[in-house]
Scaffold this active site. Structure first.
Site, PDB file in Angstrom:
ATOM      1  CG  HIS A 147      17.537  41.910 -23.701  1.00  0.00           C
ATOM      2  ND1 HIS A 147      18.693  41.388 -23.333  1.00  0.00           N
ATOM      3  CD2 HIS A 147      18.030  43.054 -24.422  1.00  0.00           C
ATOM      4  CE1 HIS A 147      19.712  41.923 -24.216  1.00  0.00           C
ATOM      5  NE2 HIS A 147      19.392  42.819 -24.707  1.00  0.00           N
ATOM      6  CG  HIS A 165      21.807  45.100 -25.900  1.00  0.00           C
ATOM      7  ND1 HIS A 165      21.623  43.749 -26.478  1.00  0.00           N
ATOM      8  CD2 HIS A 165      22.287  45.889 -27.056  1.00  0.00           C
ATOM      9  CE1 HIS A 165      21.585  43.855 -27.762  1.00  0.00           C
ATOM     10  NE2 HIS A 165      21.965  45.246 -28.207  1.00  0.00           N
ATOM     11  CB  CYS A 188      20.935  41.957 -20.604  1.00  0.00           C
ATOM     12  SG  CYS A 188      19.686  41.065 -20.093  1.00  0.00           S
TER      13      CYS A 188
END
Length: 191
Positions: free
Chosen positions: A131, A143, A79
């Protein structure tokens, strides 16, 4: 009988003229508008919310890339490397090499103030940021998910809503983000 043929002929000519007018309109459209229409359909973002065609093209080219912790190529990416690649290639800006470092380099932005290109951060089963994604507009973000690789998700989905922490705009780019070509450096990532 002649009246029916005349009406049918007139209808046929009318349809041909309408069809020709629509064809001319489509072929003479601005290429950027055609790209926006295409990416709008693919990503589920309203055409009028698409402000940076280069951003959407970059995301589109990476869709489906598998997730790989520490990865930074089309063979696999995580990510934070994905968000870093977006910023280096679309905005010619370096933002940090892991999600926590990236958050330390942004101006916090409320969810209602997010603009395409802003970062969205999540604390998934943790007290720390774990994240990061890139906001696209209309509550959609791109993402690299550990389960499905580079994808587009909705901030209003129960999972993402539950773990959403904050949005952010890089401090150097808080005023304006310009789309310039950049390079993609290979760097270590903690995700």
């Amino acid at each position: 009988m002649k009246t029916k043929k005349l009406v049918a002929g007139m209808l046929f000519i009318g349809l041909c003229l309408v069809s020709q007018a629509q064809t001319k309109k489509t072929t003479s459209s601005d290429p950027d508008n055609l790209a926006k229409d295409y990416f709008s359909q693919i990503m589920g973002v309203a055409n009028n919310a698409m402000t940076n065609t280069k951003l959407y093209q970059f995301v589109y080219e990476w869709l489906g890339t598998p997730y790989r912790l520490g990865g930074d190529s089309k063979r696999g990416i995580d990510c934070s490397k994905f968000s870093l690649a977006v910023y280096e290639n679309v905005f010619n800006t370096t933002i940090g090499y892991n999600s926590r470092n990236q958050y330390a380099n942004v101006k916090p932005i409320g969810k209602s103030d997010l603009q395409p290109g802003d970062l969205v951060f999540f604390k998934i089963r943790s007290k720390q940021i774990t994240h990061v994604g890139v906001y696209l507009g209309d509550d959609k973000f791109a993402h690299a998910a550990s389960s499905r690789g580079v994808m587009i998700s909705n901030l209003n989905e129960a999972y993402w809503k539950r773990y959403y922490y904050n949005g952010g705009r890089p401090i150097d780019d808080a005023k304006t983000m310009t789309a310039n070509a950049g390079s993609n450096d290979d760097n270590k990532n903690l995700n």
